[in-house]
Design a protein around this motif. Sequence first.
Motif, PDB file in Angstrom:
ATOM      1  N   VAL A 166      38.646  50.816  53.432  1.00 54.09           N
ATOM      2  CA  VAL A 166      39.904  50.323  54.013  1.00 54.09           C
ATOM      3  C   VAL A 166      39.647  48.982  54.703  1.00 54.09           C
ATOM      4  O   VAL A 166      38.550  48.734  55.222  1.00 54.09           O
ATOM      5  N   ASP A 167      40.666  48.146  54.685  1.00 56.48           N
ATOM      6  CA  ASP A 167      40.566  46.837  55.346  1.00 56.48           C
ATOM      7  C   ASP A 167      41.993  46.338  55.560  1.00 56.48           C
ATOM      8  O   ASP A 167      42.915  46.710  54.832  1.00 56.48           O
ATOM      9  N   SER A 168      42.150  45.486  56.570  1.00 57.71           N
ATOM     10  CA  SER A 168      43.488  44.901  56.790  1.00 57.71           C
ATOM     11  C   SER A 168      43.693  43.681  55.892  1.00 57.71           C
ATOM     12  O   SER A 168      44.821  43.267  55.676  1.00 57.71           O
ATOM     13  N   TRP A 169      42.573  43.106  55.366  1.00 57.30           N
ATOM     14  CA  TRP A 169      42.621  41.934  54.482  1.00 57.30           C
ATOM     15  C   TRP A 169      43.597  40.889  55.012  1.00 57.30           C
ATOM     16  O   TRP A 169      44.505  40.422  54.304  1.00 57.30           O
ATOM     17  N   ALA A 170      43.410  40.536  56.256  1.00 59.47           N
ATOM     18  CA  ALA A 170      44.270  39.511  56.875  1.00 59.47           C
ATOM     19  C   ALA A 170      43.939  38.136  56.270  1.00 59.47           C
ATOM     20  O   ALA A 170      42.895  37.953  55.641  1.00 59.47           O
ATOM     21  N   GLN A 191      44.599  49.170  55.296  1.00 64.58           N
ATOM     22  CA  GLN A 191      44.842  49.944  56.522  1.00 64.58           C
ATOM     23  C   GLN A 191      44.143  49.250  57.665  1.00 64.58           C
ATOM     24  O   GLN A 191      43.118  48.605  57.462  1.00 64.58           O
ATOM     25  N   SER A 192      44.666  49.437  58.861  1.00 66.76           N
ATOM     26  CA  SER A 192      43.962  48.907  60.018  1.00 66.76           C
ATOM     27  C   SER A 192      42.998  49.952  60.567  1.00 66.76           C
ATOM     28  O   SER A 192      43.361  51.131  60.692  1.00 66.76           O
ATOM     29  N   GLY A 193      41.822  49.496  60.910  1.00 66.43           N
ATOM     30  CA  GLY A 193      40.835  50.370  61.530  1.00 66.43           C
ATOM     31  C   GLY A 193      41.260  50.828  62.918  1.00 66.43           C
ATOM     32  O   GLY A 193      40.626  51.691  63.517  1.00 66.43           O
ATOM     33  N   GLU A 199      38.508  35.823  53.455  1.00 69.52           N
ATOM     34  CA  GLU A 199      38.698  35.518  52.029  1.00 69.52           C
ATOM     35  C   GLU A 199      38.382  36.737  51.168  1.00 69.52           C
ATOM     36  O   GLU A 199      37.774  36.630  50.115  1.00 69.52           O
ATOM     37  N   TYR A 200      38.780  37.907  51.648  1.00 69.43           N
ATOM     38  CA  TYR A 200      38.576  39.139  50.892  1.00 69.43           C
ATOM     39  C   TYR A 200      39.933  39.699  50.485  1.00 69.43           C
ATOM     40  O   TYR A 200      40.954  39.381  51.104  1.00 69.43           O
ATOM     41  N   SER A 201      39.957  40.582  49.475  1.00 63.35           N
ATOM     42  CA  SER A 201      41.225  41.183  49.059  1.00 63.35           C
ATOM     43  C   SER A 201      40.958  42.516  48.378  1.00 63.35           C
ATOM     44  O   SER A 201      39.844  42.795  47.923  1.00 63.35           O
ATOM     45  N   CYS A 232      36.116  47.139  54.811  1.00 63.93           N
ATOM     46  CA  CYS A 232      35.218  47.060  53.641  1.00 63.93           C
ATOM     47  C   CYS A 232      35.073  45.649  53.084  1.00 63.93           C
ATOM     48  O   CYS A 232      34.216  45.424  52.233  1.00 63.93           O
ATOM     49  N   GLY A 233      35.900  44.690  53.521  1.00 64.09           N
ATOM     50  CA  GLY A 233      35.731  43.295  53.090  1.00 64.09           C
ATOM     51  C   GLY A 233      35.879  43.111  51.596  1.00 64.09           C
ATOM     52  O   GLY A 233      36.952  43.279  51.033  1.00 64.09           O
ATOM     53  N   SER A 234      34.765  42.771  50.937  1.00 60.17           N
ATOM     54  CA  SER A 234      34.768  42.545  49.480  1.00 60.17           C
ATOM     55  C   SER A 234      34.487  43.829  48.705  1.00 60.17           C
ATOM     56  O   SER A 234      34.426  43.799  47.480  1.00 60.17           O
ATOM     57  N   SER A 260      30.688  51.582  58.903  1.00 61.73           N
ATOM     58  CA  SER A 260      31.439  50.368  59.206  1.00 61.73           C
ATOM     59  C   SER A 260      30.430  49.276  59.525  1.00 61.73           C
ATOM     60  O   SER A 260      29.451  49.516  60.232  1.00 61.73           O
ATOM     61  N   CYS A 261      30.655  48.090  58.970  1.00 60.35           N
ATOM     62  CA  CYS A 261      29.691  46.998  59.138  1.00 60.35           C
ATOM     63  C   CYS A 261      30.409  45.750  59.641  1.00 60.35           C
ATOM     64  O   CYS A 261      31.267  45.192  58.933  1.00 60.35           O
ATOM     65  N   MET A 262      30.091  45.320  60.843  1.00 61.18           N
ATOM     66  CA  MET A 262      30.588  44.063  61.419  1.00 61.18           C
ATOM     67  C   MET A 262      32.116  43.993  61.464  1.00 61.18           C
ATOM     68  O   MET A 262      32.701  42.930  61.265  1.00 61.18           O
ATOM     69  N   THR A 263      32.747  45.099  61.780  1.00 69.43           N
ATOM     70  CA  THR A 263      34.216  45.133  61.752  1.00 69.43           C
ATOM     71  C   THR A 263      34.840  45.464  63.099  1.00 69.43           C
ATOM     72  O   THR A 263      35.848  44.848  63.474  1.00 69.43           O
ATOM     73  N   PHE A 264      34.284  46.413  63.854  1.00 69.98           N
ATOM     74  CA  PHE A 264      34.985  46.894  65.062  1.00 69.98           C
ATOM     75  C   PHE A 264      35.358  45.749  66.017  1.00 69.98           C
ATOM     76  O   PHE A 264      36.435  45.755  66.595  1.00 69.98           O
ATOM     77  N   HIS A 265      34.452  44.763  66.170  1.00 75.10           N
ATOM     78  CA  HIS A 265      34.750  43.674  67.113  1.00 75.10           C
ATOM     79  C   HIS A 265      35.864  42.772  66.593  1.00 75.10           C
ATOM     80  O   HIS A 265      36.422  41.974  67.341  1.00 75.10           O
ATOM     81  N   GLU A 266      36.169  42.883  65.290  1.00 76.01           N
ATOM     82  CA  GLU A 266      37.207  42.040  64.686  1.00 76.01           C
ATOM     83  C   GLU A 266      38.606  42.653  64.830  1.00 76.01           C
ATOM     84  O   GLU A 266      39.593  41.977  64.546  1.00 76.01           O
ATOM     85  N   ILE A 267      38.698  43.907  65.241  1.00 80.45           N
ATOM     86  CA  ILE A 267      40.005  44.581  65.263  1.00 80.45           C
ATOM     87  C   ILE A 267      40.800  44.088  66.467  1.00 80.45           C
ATOM     88  O   ILE A 267      40.543  44.483  67.608  1.00 80.45           O
ATOM     89  N   ARG A 268      41.745  43.199  66.187  1.00 83.55           N
ATOM     90  CA  ARG A 268      42.460  42.515  67.274  1.00 83.55           C
ATOM     91  C   ARG A 268      43.279  43.475  68.117  1.00 83.55           C
ATOM     92  O   ARG A 268      43.433  43.288  69.317  1.00 83.55           O
ATOM     93  N   GLU A 269      43.858  44.503  67.478  1.00 82.82           N
ATOM     94  CA  GLU A 269      44.721  45.436  68.212  1.00 82.82           C
ATOM     95  C   GLU A 269      43.949  46.182  69.293  1.00 82.82           C
ATOM     96  O   GLU A 269      44.547  46.703  70.230  1.00 82.82           O
ATOM     97  N   ASN A 270      42.624  46.267  69.145  1.00 84.96           N
ATOM     98  CA  ASN A 270      41.819  47.024  70.099  1.00 84.96           C
ATOM     99  C   ASN A 270      41.268  46.122  71.199  1.00 84.96           C
ATOM    100  O   ASN A 270      40.337  45.346  70.960  1.00 84.96           O
TER     101      ASN A 270
HETATM  102  C1  SAM Z   1      32.597  40.368  59.054  1.00 85.19           C
HETATM  103  S1  SAM Z   1      33.702  41.044  57.899  1.00 85.19           S
HETATM  104  C2  SAM Z   1      32.739  42.427  57.345  1.00 85.19           C
HETATM  105  C3  SAM Z   1      33.139  42.900  55.978  1.00 85.19           C
HETATM  106  C4  SAM Z   1      32.253  43.997  55.395  1.00 85.19           C
HETATM  107  N1  SAM Z   1      32.222  45.171  56.252  1.00 85.19           N
HETATM  108  C5  SAM Z   1      30.865  43.507  55.143  1.00 85.19           C
HETATM  109  O1  SAM Z   1      29.934  43.969  55.795  1.00 85.19           O
HETATM  110  O2  SAM Z   1      30.675  42.654  54.252  1.00 85.19           O
HETATM  111  C6  SAM Z   1      34.924  41.805  58.947  1.00 85.19           C
HETATM  112  C7  SAM Z   1      35.962  42.556  58.171  1.00 85.19           C
HETATM  113  O3  SAM Z   1      36.819  43.202  59.116  1.00 85.19           O
HETATM  114  C8  SAM Z   1      38.093  43.223  58.547  1.00 85.19           C
HETATM  115  N2  SAM Z   1      39.091  43.517  59.579  1.00 85.19           N
HETATM  116  C9  SAM Z   1      39.535  42.716  60.571  1.00 85.19           C
HETATM  117  N3  SAM Z   1      40.470  43.364  61.313  1.00 85.19           N
HETATM  118  C10 SAM Z   1      40.614  44.596  60.755  1.00 85.19           C
HETATM  119  C11 SAM Z   1      41.431  45.713  61.050  1.00 85.19           C
HETATM  120  N4  SAM Z   1      42.299  45.693  62.065  1.00 85.19           N
HETATM  121  N5  SAM Z   1      41.328  46.801  60.268  1.00 85.19           N
HETATM  122  C12 SAM Z   1      40.462  46.833  59.229  1.00 85.19           C
HETATM  123  N6  SAM Z   1      39.656  45.801  58.906  1.00 85.19           N
HETATM  124  C13 SAM Z   1      39.738  44.695  59.650  1.00 85.19           C
HETATM  125  C14 SAM Z   1      38.235  41.837  57.933  1.00 85.19           C
HETATM  126  O4  SAM Z   1      39.306  41.774  57.013  1.00 85.19           O
HETATM  127  C15 SAM Z   1      36.866  41.689  57.284  1.00 85.19           C
HETATM  128  O5  SAM Z   1      36.857  42.197  55.980  1.00 85.19           O
END
Ligand code: SAM
Length: 246
Positions: free
Chosen positions: A104-108, A136-138, A112-114, A83-85, A153-163
Amino acid sequence: MARLRAFAGLTLLCLAGCVFALVSPWFLLFLAPLGVVGYSTLILTLTAYRLSPRGGDFQRRIHLLVVTSLSVPPAGRALDVGCGSGSLAVKLAQAHPGVTVVGVDSWAADWEYSAEQCARNARIEGVADRVTFERQSGSALSFPAASFDAVVSCMTFHEIRENADKTDGAAEALRVLRPGGTFVFLDLFGDRSFYPDPAALPALVGADPRPLSDLMALPFPLRHPKVLGHAMVVTGTRPPPAQGSR
Ligand SMILES: C[S@@+](CC[C@H](N)C(=O)[O-])C[C@H]1O[C@@H](n2cnc3c(N)ncnc32)[C@H](O)[C@@H]1O
């Protein structure tokens, strides 16, 4: 913004190097890296501008596209993965009065989100009573199967490092969606470095993704392949379990 600051710093460094060409022509070698980092800085700066309200408000427009593509039953429960911000989760709650939303977000550290920022945004927008946020991790959501009526989910799946397989993010999001529930996923589904098999996602979700650029006109540099040029949207309904299956 951290990435932008880093590239801007490198650009200034290369520019400074080029100035020393007045002392020795060898410093002209700084021109090559200047071209690369300077172009990257330009793309990042214009991207930040385009996403902001002054540059066309594309972040808000993309979130509204997701929200308006989703149907949620009154008093239903919706989830935003990554969810980012909190911007999309808040818009979901505003567009669907009566619906409760979990973000939910990992907020790593590299974002710059929290959670605090999300809660503050929900309060400012007047939906704090219906929107909650959890770290939480996606890749492995804590929710039981079929516990939401809608998932976005928006622009997140490709960011999930564990996957290693980025479609696993969509699979996990679908796991917590009830049969008959709706989903809207926006990600870089057209980027073969993240999603090498174009048939994998449609097979998983039962629908074909559509390029974001078919759904809204993307100005430069948002249509650049390194920005949103490969972004696609997939919407659908989780099919009910086949008769006789558990
Ligand atoms: C490009 S941002 C998109 C944020 C938001 N969905 C938006 O559209 O503004 C990617 C987001 O993925 C989150 N993210 C990265 N790895 C994640 C994970 N394993 N689980 C959940 N969120 C994760 C990041 O913290 C970040 O908030």
